[in-house]
Write a protein that holds these residues in place. Structure first.
Motif, PDB file in Angstrom:
ATOM      1  N   GLY A 182      33.360  48.774  75.776  1.00  0.00           N
ATOM      2  CA  GLY A 182      32.672  49.066  77.025  1.00  0.00           C
ATOM      3  C   GLY A 182      31.787  50.290  76.962  1.00  0.00           C
ATOM      4  O   GLY A 182      31.491  50.887  77.976  1.00  0.00           O
ATOM      5  N   HIS A 183      31.385  50.703  75.777  1.00  0.00           N
ATOM      6  CA  HIS A 183      30.547  51.904  75.684  1.00  0.00           C
ATOM      7  C   HIS A 183      29.404  51.716  74.693  1.00  0.00           C
ATOM      8  O   HIS A 183      29.440  50.847  73.837  1.00  0.00           O
ATOM      9  CB  HIS A 183      31.397  53.092  75.279  1.00  0.00           C
ATOM     10  CG  HIS A 183      31.889  53.024  73.856  1.00  0.00           C
ATOM     11  ND1 HIS A 183      32.942  52.237  73.471  1.00  0.00           N
ATOM     12  CD2 HIS A 183      31.435  53.628  72.735  1.00  0.00           C
ATOM     13  CE1 HIS A 183      33.130  52.377  72.166  1.00  0.00           C
ATOM     14  NE2 HIS A 183      32.236  53.199  71.690  1.00  0.00           N
ATOM     15  N   PHE A 184      28.409  52.563  74.848  1.00  0.00           N
ATOM     16  CA  PHE A 184      27.269  52.625  73.942  1.00  0.00           C
ATOM     17  C   PHE A 184      27.287  53.983  73.254  1.00  0.00           C
ATOM     18  O   PHE A 184      27.780  54.963  73.809  1.00  0.00           O
ATOM     19  CB  PHE A 184      25.956  52.503  74.727  1.00  0.00           C
ATOM     20  CG  PHE A 184      25.759  51.180  75.408  1.00  0.00           C
ATOM     21  CD1 PHE A 184      25.199  50.110  74.728  1.00  0.00           C
ATOM     22  CD2 PHE A 184      26.114  51.008  76.734  1.00  0.00           C
ATOM     23  CE1 PHE A 184      25.001  48.894  75.355  1.00  0.00           C
ATOM     24  CE2 PHE A 184      25.917  49.797  77.374  1.00  0.00           C
ATOM     25  CZ  PHE A 184      25.369  48.736  76.679  1.00  0.00           C
ATOM     26  N   ILE A 185      26.718  54.042  72.055  1.00  0.00           N
ATOM     27  CA  ILE A 185      26.584  55.315  71.352  1.00  0.00           C
ATOM     28  C   ILE A 185      25.124  55.758  71.392  1.00  0.00           C
ATOM     29  O   ILE A 185      24.234  54.970  71.673  1.00  0.00           O
ATOM     30  CB  ILE A 185      27.069  55.216  69.887  1.00  0.00           C
ATOM     31  CG1 ILE A 185      26.220  54.212  69.090  1.00  0.00           C
ATOM     32  CG2 ILE A 185      28.552  54.864  69.829  1.00  0.00           C
ATOM     33  CD1 ILE A 185      26.453  54.245  67.575  1.00  0.00           C
ATOM     34  N   ILE A 186      24.885  57.042  71.094  1.00  0.00           N
ATOM     35  CA  ILE A 186      23.516  57.542  70.952  1.00  0.00           C
ATOM     36  C   ILE A 186      22.868  56.767  69.811  1.00  0.00           C
ATOM     37  O   ILE A 186      23.416  56.706  68.714  1.00  0.00           O
ATOM     38  CB  ILE A 186      23.497  59.058  70.663  1.00  0.00           C
ATOM     39  CG1 ILE A 186      24.046  59.839  71.854  1.00  0.00           C
ATOM     40  CG2 ILE A 186      22.076  59.524  70.328  1.00  0.00           C
ATOM     41  CD1 ILE A 186      24.212  61.326  71.593  1.00  0.00           C
ATOM     42  N   PRO A 187      21.704  56.147  70.059  1.00  0.00           N
ATOM     43  CA  PRO A 187      21.130  55.254  69.059  1.00  0.00           C
ATOM     44  C   PRO A 187      20.272  55.922  67.980  1.00  0.00           C
ATOM     45  O   PRO A 187      19.497  55.249  67.315  1.00  0.00           O
ATOM     46  CB  PRO A 187      20.283  54.310  69.915  1.00  0.00           C
ATOM     47  CG  PRO A 187      19.841  55.165  71.046  1.00  0.00           C
ATOM     48  CD  PRO A 187      20.990  56.083  71.326  1.00  0.00           C
TER      49      PRO A 187
ATOM     50  N   ILE B  64      17.646  54.876  63.251  1.00  0.00           N
ATOM     51  CA  ILE B  64      17.964  54.328  64.572  1.00  0.00           C
ATOM     52  C   ILE B  64      19.128  53.367  64.397  1.00  0.00           C
ATOM     53  O   ILE B  64      19.124  52.539  63.482  1.00  0.00           O
ATOM     54  CB  ILE B  64      16.742  53.592  65.162  1.00  0.00           C
ATOM     55  CG1 ILE B  64      15.592  54.580  65.384  1.00  0.00           C
ATOM     56  CG2 ILE B  64      17.107  52.863  66.443  1.00  0.00           C
ATOM     57  CD1 ILE B  64      14.273  53.906  65.693  1.00  0.00           C
ATOM     58  N   PHE B  65      20.114  53.467  65.311  1.00  0.00           N
ATOM     59  CA  PHE B  65      21.321  52.655  65.227  1.00  0.00           C
ATOM     60  C   PHE B  65      21.451  51.717  66.417  1.00  0.00           C
ATOM     61  O   PHE B  65      21.013  52.043  67.528  1.00  0.00           O
ATOM     62  CB  PHE B  65      22.560  53.557  65.235  1.00  0.00           C
ATOM     63  CG  PHE B  65      22.580  54.607  64.170  1.00  0.00           C
ATOM     64  CD1 PHE B  65      22.533  54.269  62.820  1.00  0.00           C
ATOM     65  CD2 PHE B  65      22.652  55.945  64.510  1.00  0.00           C
ATOM     66  CE1 PHE B  65      22.563  55.251  61.842  1.00  0.00           C
ATOM     67  CE2 PHE B  65      22.688  56.929  63.538  1.00  0.00           C
ATOM     68  CZ  PHE B  65      22.653  56.585  62.193  1.00  0.00           C
TER      69      PHE B  65
END
Length: 185
Positions: A49-54, A87-88
């Protein structure tokens, strides 16, 4: 040109919905031309349920909203014009768009299924063609390419968007509602 933009948005949305259905195990209709890669069939996205810094390192150079110019529907991340900055993928998902766009330049869109909700993330202005292709499953943290200055851009950076559902530029959400961006990282 406005009609072409609406057709492009509809095409993007149809691809993203097809990929979201793949993530849930729903077969793609024959008319979409979307094939389900074996890697998608074996993976269900939860992502916690989370996103990381891309982006691997940098700082916020332009906030979402009207901080840099009216109607900015993403957040810009920069690293002093270092076009080797990776970029991730911000979360697990399926690549729904990978290629060139007149405004986004080299860019990727990823469709995510997080706790049953479809999200689409956008990674724009990449230095070179993306390293991932349409239909490819990507895990959170997968390298998509490097920060760049392609398309409608004025200096090397990553323009990052989050959408609830399919891509629709005017209704993009503020990435700060999903990710904590420190002053620099």
């Amino acid at each position: 040109q406005q009609m072409a933009a609406h057709e492009e948005a509809a095409s993007y949305a149809n691809l993203q919905i097809a990929h979201f259905n793949q993530l849930q195990g729903v077969p793609a209709p024959e008319s979409t031309g979307v094939s389900q890669p074996a890697s998608v069939a074996a993976n269900t996205v939860s992502g916690g349920g989370h996103f990381i810094i891309p982006m691997e390192r940098g700082h916020v150079s332009c906030e979402w909203g009207n901080s840099c110019y009216f109607g900015h529907r993403g957040i810009d991340l920069a690293n002093f014009n270092d076009t080797s900055t990776r970029i991730f993928a911000a979360a697990d998902g399926v690549v729904s768009v990978s290629g060139w766009h007149w405004a986004y330049g080299n860019h990727v869109m990823i469709t995510h299924n997080i706790n049953g909700q479809m999200y689409t993330t956008v990674y724009a202005h990449m230095h070179q063609a993306p390293t991932v292709g349409v239909g490819q499953f990507v895990a959170q943290g997968t390298v998509l390419g490097t920060m760049g200055n392609t398309g409608n851009s004025f200096g090397a950076h990553l323009h990052f968007e989050i959408h609830r559902g399919a891509w629709n530029y005017p209704t993009a959400l503020n990435p700060r509602d999903f990710i904590h961006f420190p002053r620099s990282w």
